[in-house]
Design a protein around this motif. Structure first.
Motif, PDB file in Angstrom:
ATOM      1  N   PHE A 615       6.403  -6.298   1.158  1.00 46.62           N
ATOM      2  CA  PHE A 615       5.135  -6.366   0.460  1.00 46.62           C
ATOM      3  C   PHE A 615       4.645  -7.718   0.095  1.00 46.62           C
ATOM      4  N   VAL A 637       0.303   2.528   4.299  1.00 39.94           N
ATOM      5  CA  VAL A 637      -0.127   1.524   3.197  1.00 39.94           C
ATOM      6  C   VAL A 637      -1.576   1.091   3.984  1.00 39.94           C
ATOM      7  N   LEU A 660       3.241   6.674  -1.993  1.00 40.67           N
ATOM      8  CA  LEU A 660       2.753   6.483  -0.795  1.00 40.67           C
ATOM      9  C   LEU A 660       2.501   8.014  -0.279  1.00 40.67           C
TER      10      LEU A 660
END
Length: 665
Positions: A615, A637, A660
């Motif tokens: 990330f 994402v 998520l």
């Protein structure tokens, strides 16, 4: 006056030129013959219990959400079967790339003896699906009847994990709310499904392509649910088709192909130009459209050149010649525009041919940077721009020494492809690690180790100072570090510049780097003139409208469509999330977002094993994500970012990914 140095493809079947020969149809492997069905059992069909409260609740909720159809398109090879108790059930290894003609969906296709003359209702039962799962590419043994009883083994090893597809996920969620498969499959969100491999999005009710990459949509089948059974209705003809092209208008202009004026002129026949032309036809535009390109070929899949250097031009074609004739999209090949007169709405080609337009799309793409050192004009020094470039590189590299200048995506893809063909492969790079500016030092170093394990030699933090040869042919590459590297072939991949030199005196705005600034509607500073693709800077909506240049295949598709919609005054805006992928040594790297300027990288997983997700954050916000062997997290994402929700740094630091899956805050 008609063009001379280039060739014109007219809807009536006029000249195209030698380079425009029809694209070869890829041969398809024949499916394996179905095994003979065993004698029917004497006892009646197995009875299934009625759904429990939780499962019934999920079924009801999905029906309320409008999931009443399943879309499909399958890979153009032999059927791979058995997964839901059916003999012919292709489980797609997806490829949203338009050149492949594949889509990441599943097709329910029973064996031929189960078809009526037109169509048939096919019953999928949960227990049959569970017990007959097989890995992708392996046919399940046993009976071919859709309702035959599966084997009675209860061992877990008899049910290998099934690689999921979006349609399989829909079916599986309908059948079982607690299935582990549903947590692994593609991303269902806001009435669409996103491919976990390439990021393309399809409407789950219509099968229409909603976000790119890709050119075609998916077929849809009627579905009805009765307790624990899902019935899918489809015609045999629909199941045999690999894709669904949207309905398009045809050119009805009487002057098409013979006039020196056109309604829409598109300069550049890459992804942006082709999608613009197709979108106009899909929206009912029936006037003249002309595409012009410097290439000898019809629009093709350029990013594939560095991933598979020996691929032939006809294998890269995005559309066959017949497609352009059928829909009246004229293609001028080997046509170089030298002047754009925006006052009189006219362009001038290198050979003097002039063409007037009503609307203009500029999608000229970019030109590769070249070396500035001594010996740069020597033979066997290449930039890869065309299929001919790529083919010649792989032909000359067999058994020879190859030096690649630049450790970006193009250079590293070429290095990975040539390792098994060349005697040696060396990479020269100015940075400390490959992909450092794009993926960060830790990820770059892990990928560098993967290349070193495959016999690739790196010369980092240095540049080429001279190319030496004998009788005009390259023999050595001299580095500024004083090292001399043997080289029979040199491939230069040090970036690209916008191919906009012909616009400098046109009045169309250019920035200091030569890019064309556009607004959210892909409009330039000149009314009626639009721009798209690698040569533009545009406001990125989810990064506070920051002006960016993103030379991605997927972004070019999206920009081409937005430009076409605004030519028709539909007031569309760019709002897609950047998404890209690459493949090296059989491992795929996926990336979503825009990470320029990141100040921290948070790694989850194992970099040594190349199973990780990274990330990229700036301040307190996640601005990009990359992964390897961690699907479908990048697509998840991307869908979160597309929804407008900001992802905070603290959410990814803990390693808890429940946010998520919808189970977190």
């Amino acid at each position: 006056m008609s063009p001379t140095a280039h060739h014109l493809l007219r809807p009536g079947g006029a000249v195209l030129g030698a380079a425009g020969s029809p694209a070869a149809v890829q041969p398809q492997r024949q499916p394996r013959p179905a095994r003979a069905s065993p004698p029917p059992r004497a006892r009646g069909p197995k009875r299934f219990p009625s759904p429990g409260p939780r499962r019934a609740q999920v079924l009801e909720q999905l029906q309320q959400d409008g999931i009443s159809s399943i879309s499909k398109a399958f890979r153009g090879s032999s059927p791979m079967g058995g997964a839901l108790g059916l003999r012919q059930l292709p489980i797609c290894a997806p490829a949203c790339r338009p050149s492949s003609g594949h889509s990441p969906w599943v097709a329910v296709s029973p064996s031929p003896n189960q078809w009526s003359s037109r169509s048939r209702w096919c019953c999928l039962r949960k227990n049959e699906a569970r017990r007959s799962c097989r890995p992708v590419g392996r046919a399940a043994p046993g009976p071919t009847r859709a309702t035959a009883r599966p084997a009675t083994s209860t061992r877990r090893s008899a049910c290998p994990p099934l690689t999921p597809t979006p349609a399989l996920r829909i079916v599986w969620r309908l059948l079982s709310a607690t299935s582990r498969i549903s947590r692994m499959a593609s991303v269902l969100s806001r009435g669409r499904v996103r491919c976990p491999w390439h990021g393309a999005c399809f409407n789950i009710s219509t099968g229409d392509l909603e976000d790119f990459p890709g050119l075609d949509s998916l077929h849809k089948f009627q579905v009805k649910i009765e307790k624990e059974k899902v019935y899918v209705r489809a015609s045999k003809q629909a199941l045999q088709l690999q894709r669904r092209t949207k309905v398009m208008a045809k050119c009805i202009s009487p002057s098409a192909g013979y006039s020196s004026s056109t309604n829409v002129l598109i300069v550049g026949a890459g992804a942006a130009g082709l999608v613009c032309a197709e979108t106009l036809r899909q929206e009912g535009f029936s006037d003249r459209i002309v595409l012009c390109t410097l290439d000898r070929h019809l629009p093709y899949d350029r990013p594939k050149l560095s991933k598979s250097l020996d691929t032939q031009p006809e294998q890269l074609a995005l559309r066959p010649k017949e497609f352009f004739r059928a829909y009246g999209i004229e293609v001028l090949t080997e046509a170089q525009v030298v002047t754009v007169d925006v006052r009189n709405k006219k362009v001038v080609f290198k050979d003097g041919f002039k063409l007037e337009y009503s609307k203009l799309l500029l999608a000229p793409g970019s030109s590769p940077r070249t070396l500035s050192c001594k010996g740069k004009e020597m033979e066997n020094v290449f930039t890869i721009r065309t299929p001919e470039d790529a083919n010649r590189v792989v032909r000359l590299a067999r058994g020879r020494n190859v030096v690649i200048v630049g450790a970006g995506f193009l250079g590293m893809e070429v290095a990975a492809y040539l390792t098994e063909k060349a005697h040696s492969v060396s990479v020269v790079e100015l940075e400390e690690t490959p992909f450092r500016r794009f993926l960060g030092e830790r990820v770059g170093r892990a990928l560098m180790k993967m290349f070193e394990n495959n016999r690739v030699k790196f010369y980092m933090q240095t540049e080429v100072s001279e190319l030496r040869g004998q009788e005009g042919k390259l023999k050595e590459v001299v580095l500024k570090s004083s090292k001399v590297v043997r080289a029979d072939v040199c491939v230069v991949g040090i970036g690209a510049v916008a191919a906009t030199g012909f616009l400098r005196q046109s009045g169309i705005g250019l920035d200091s780097r030569g890019f064309i600034p556009v607004n959210k509607m892909m409009q330039t500073n000149v009314p009626g003139v639009f721009a798209a693709g690698d040569a533009v800077t545009f406001p990125l909506a989810w990064r506070n409208n920051r002006k960016v240049n993103i030379p991605h295949w997927q972004m070019a598709h999206a920009q081409g469509r937005v430009a076409a919609q605004n030519m028709l005054a539909q007031e569309a805006e760019m709002n897609t999330v950047p998404y890209l992928w690459t493949a090296m040594f059989g491992k795929s790297l996926r990336y979503a977002g825009y990470g320029e300027g990141f100040d921290d990288v948070i790694i989850q997983g194992d970099l040594e094993e190349l199973k990780f997700v990274a990330f990229y954050t700036k301040g307190d916000e996640v601005i990009a994500v990359a992964s390897m062997n961690y699907d479908p997290i990048v697509s998840k994402v991307a869908e979160v970012l597309a929804s407008g929700r900001a992802i905070r740094k603290r959410e990814v630091e803990t390693g808890d990914m429940s946010w998520l899956t919808g189970k977190g805050s």
